[in-house]
Design a protein around this motif. Structure first.
Motif, short mmCIF file in Angstrom:
data_model
loop_
_atom_site.label_atom_id
_atom_site.label_comp_id
_atom_site.label_asym_id
_atom_site.label_seq_id
_atom_site.Cartn_x
_atom_site.Cartn_y
_atom_site.Cartn_z
N PRO A 267 17.60 -2.24 15.75
CA PRO A 267 17.10 -1.72 14.22
C PRO A 267 16.13 -2.60 13.85
O PRO A 267 15.45 -2.31 12.89
N ASN A 268 15.87 -4.11 14.20
CA ASN A 268 15.03 -4.54 13.49
C ASN A 268 13.58 -4.28 13.95
O ASN A 268 12.66 -4.16 13.30
N LEU A 269 13.45 -3.58 15.23
CA LEU A 269 12.39 -3.17 15.55
C LEU A 269 11.88 -1.91 14.80
O LEU A 269 10.75 -1.70 14.53
N GLN A 270 12.89 -1.12 14.70
CA GLN A 270 12.96 -0.01 13.73
C GLN A 270 12.23 -0.16 12.29
O GLN A 270 11.65 0.37 11.92
N ARG A 271 12.81 -1.33 11.85
CA ARG A 271 12.48 -1.60 10.44
C ARG A 271 10.91 -2.13 10.39
O ARG A 271 10.09 -1.75 9.52
N ALA A 272 10.64 -2.98 11.26
CA ALA A 272 9.29 -3.44 11.40
C ALA A 272 8.15 -2.21 11.70
O ALA A 272 7.33 -2.05 10.92
N VAL A 273 8.67 -1.36 12.54
CA VAL A 273 7.63 -0.32 12.83
C VAL A 273 7.77 0.69 11.54
O VAL A 273 6.56 1.23 11.18
N ALA A 274 8.59 0.79 10.60
CA ALA A 274 8.62 1.56 9.54
C ALA A 274 7.70 0.96 8.62
O ALA A 274 6.95 1.57 8.15
N TYR A 275 7.60 -0.42 8.47
CA TYR A 275 6.65 -1.15 7.70
C TYR A 275 5.23 -0.85 8.17
O TYR A 275 4.26 -0.77 7.42
N GLY A 276 4.96 -0.85 9.52
CA GLY A 276 3.76 -0.77 10.13
C GLY A 276 3.18 0.58 9.97
O GLY A 276 2.05 0.50 9.61
N LEU A 277 4.07 1.58 9.97
CA LEU A 277 3.59 2.87 9.94
C LEU A 277 3.17 3.11 8.61
O LEU A 277 2.16 4.12 8.20
N ALA A 278 3.64 2.37 7.65
CA ALA A 278 2.84 2.51 6.00
C ALA A 278 1.74 1.87 5.71
O ALA A 278 1.52 1.65 4.56
N LYS A 279 1.27 1.02 6.83
CA LYS A 279 -0.14 0.34 6.45
C LYS A 279 -0.97 1.17 6.07
O LYS A 279 -1.20 2.53 6.47
N PRO A 280 -2.13 0.69 5.33
CA PRO A 280 -3.19 1.43 4.83
C PRO A 280 -3.90 2.10 5.82
O PRO A 280 -4.24 1.49 7.12
N ASP A 281 -4.86 3.10 5.63
CA ASP A 281 -5.66 3.62 6.85
C ASP A 281 -6.68 2.51 7.48
O ASP A 281 -6.96 2.96 8.45
N GLU A 282 -6.86 1.57 6.61
CA GLU A 282 -7.79 0.59 7.12
C GLU A 282 -7.43 0.05 8.44
O GLU A 282 -7.98 -0.15 9.36
N TYR A 283 -5.97 -0.33 8.54
CA TYR A 283 -5.33 -1.00 9.54
C TYR A 283 -5.78 0.24 10.97
O TYR A 283 -6.15 -0.25 11.82
N PHE A 284 -5.38 1.33 10.87
CA PHE A 284 -5.36 2.36 11.90
C PHE A 284 -7.06 2.53 12.28
O PHE A 284 -7.41 2.49 13.48
N ALA A 285 -7.86 2.58 11.30
CA ALA A 285 -9.41 2.71 11.56
C ALA A 285 -9.88 1.45 12.30
O ALA A 285 -10.67 1.41 13.30
N THR A 286 -9.34 0.26 11.88
CA THR A 286 -10.04 -1.18 12.64
C THR A 286 -9.24 -1.25 14.08
O THR A 286 -10.05 -1.61 14.78
N LEU A 287 -8.08 -0.66 14.25
CA LEU A 287 -7.25 -0.85 15.47
C LEU A 287 -8.38 -0.04 16.24
O LEU A 287 -8.96 -0.52 17.44
N ALA A 288 -8.98 1.20 16.00
CA ALA A 288 -9.83 2.14 16.90
C ALA A 288 -11.20 1.34 16.84
O ALA A 288 -11.84 1.40 17.98
N ASP A 289 -11.85 1.01 16.08
CA ASP A 289 -13.03 0.29 16.06
C ASP A 289 -13.24 -1.18 16.89
O ASP A 289 -13.99 -1.24 17.65
N GLU A 290 -12.17 -1.78 16.64
CA GLU A 290 -11.94 -2.86 17.72
C GLU A 290 -11.86 -2.58 18.97
O GLU A 290 -12.52 -3.15 19.93
#
Ligand code: PMP
Ligand code: GLN
Length: 393
Positions: A267-290
């Motif tokens: 459950p703790n991992l699920q909750r943290a992933v829920a938080y992560g998926l709500a990150k702004p678009d910039e997080y996902f773009a930076t992941l790919a750019d790096e």
């Protein structure tokens, strides 16, 4: 003693484990098994740590915590415009690996035919066979990894239950084009077949390539199961949190399969992933750019050493042809020798084929710190120089 399960006794240890063990034994830089060498985002890790301490450590619901199911549904809408119901359309699993098995369990009856595309990820075929499915293999060949449309069409027939599609694809780095997806969708409709879509690298796409879930094509939403992995999206591969999205009619069966596999996920991992998926678009773009910068660093370095690298539009991986280096053995020999002699580990591409594989391609993972990639390239340079291998331009 009676023989135990024959299929499993015939299944070897995964090539990723074999090559990681060789890397450890020889102190090699591990560009084999695909995992980042840095932690994922600190705020997500803190969320997981905090969540351990607030008294919600008993079994989460079978299909996943509501906040994660809602986050998965919201991500489907945000990134792809998909309408997925958070209650009936999402199941959280212990990694995409479990998700793949659960989806196949949900769909396959013994004797059903399953279309698989080589080079293929190592869990697909054993699970299809364990379920009594009959694999119909279609091959992509290097260097172009082009979809062989005639062969694909010929692999479909009255007994076809589903196609398993991995895009962005491991190990090729191929991102299927809209035209290819349209062709696949046409076959699925014609043969009334389902699609299990392994999209674990959905956010790891480069150079302007665009990941399009097959599920977004006309007629596909009701016959596709789409799999994501927090391990890849948040660079936390050890967490093993996956999620399946799909139509309620199929997701009920995926939930039954999950009930019989693991029932639930930490459950703790699920909750943290829920938080992560709500990150702004910039997080996902930076992941790919790096990652793209790291891909370019490794790609340029390998080319300089005489490898012929194939374009990688997505995933963690570059495929490289080593035949111009003057090494005369096959890819398995190359990868068994490399950790000891050069101090670098890679994965032989032949491991992703069932029969008559190409023999002179290896897969390098670039999801590593730039300094580590530089160090690996230096080691490879020393090795090629010491061996005085002929390097063609
Ligand atoms: N599918 C593919 C194509 C992969 O490369 C991997 C490896 N990470 C997985 C599935 C498994 O993902 P997970 O670690 O979430 O189980
Ligand atoms: N998906 C990872 C890879 O392709 C390996 C995962 C595993 O070791 N099972 O490298």
């Amino acid at each position: 003693m009676k023989p135990a399960n024959t299929l499993l006794s015939q299944t070897g240890t995964t090539i990723f484990t074999i090559m990681s063990a060789l890397a450890v034994r020889h102190g090699a830089i591990n560009l084999g098994q695909g995992f980042p060498d840095t932690e994922g985002p600190a705020d997500i890790v803190h969320q997981a740590a905090d969540a351990l301490l607030d008294h919600r450590n008993q079994y989460p619901p079978l299909t996943g915590l509501p906040e994660l199911r809602e986050a998965v549904a919201a991500a489907n809408k945000r990134f792809y415009g998909l309408d997925i119901d958070a209650t009936s359309g999402v199941v959280v699993t212990s990694g995409a690996t479990e998700a793949i098995t659960a989806c196949l369990m949900a769909l396959i009856n013994p004797g059903d035919e399953v279309v698989l595309i080589e080079p293929l990820y190592d869990t697909y075929l054993p699970v299809v066979k364990l379920l009594g499915g009959v694999a119909r293999l279609v091959r992509l060949e290097p260097p172009a990894w082009e979809l062989p449309r005639e062969a694909l069409a010929a692999a479909f027939g009255p007994k076809t239950k589903l196609l398993l599609l991995n895009s962005p694809m491991n190990p090729t780095g191929k991102v299927f084009t809209p035209e290819e997806l349209g062709f696949i969708a046409g076959l699925l409709l014609k043969h009334d077949a389902y699609a299990v879509c392994d999209e674990v690298y959905e956010h790891l796409v480069f150079s302007g390539a665009k990941h399009i879930p097959l599920m977004t094509l006309p007629g596909m939403a009701e016959r596709s199961l789409r799999i994501g992995s927090a391990g890849k999206t948040f660079s936390l591969t050890g967490w093993k949190v996956g999620y399946v999205s799909g139509p309620a009619a199929l997701m009920g069966l995926v939930a039954k399969a999950h009930q019989n596999l693991t029932f639930t996920t930490a459950p703790n991992l699920q909750r943290a992933v829920a938080y992560g998926l709500a990150k702004p678009d910039e997080y996902f773009a930076t992941l790919a750019d790096e990652l793209q910068l790291r891909r370019d660093l490794l790609d340029t370095g390998l080319k300089r050493l005489g490898f012929i690298t194939l374009p990688a539009q997505g995933s963690y991986f570059i495929t490289a042809d080593f035949s111009a280096l003057g090494f005369t053995g096959d890819d398995m020999e190359f990868c068994r020798m490399l950790p000891e002699q050069a101090g670098v580990a890679a994965i032989p591409v032949s491991a992703f084929y069932v029969e008559t594989p190409p023999r002179h391609y290896v897969r390098f993972a670039f999801c590593k710190q730039p300094a580590v990639l530089e160090a690996a390239l230096e080691r490879l340079a020393r090795w090629t120089a010491a061996k005085a291998l002929t390097v063609s331009a």
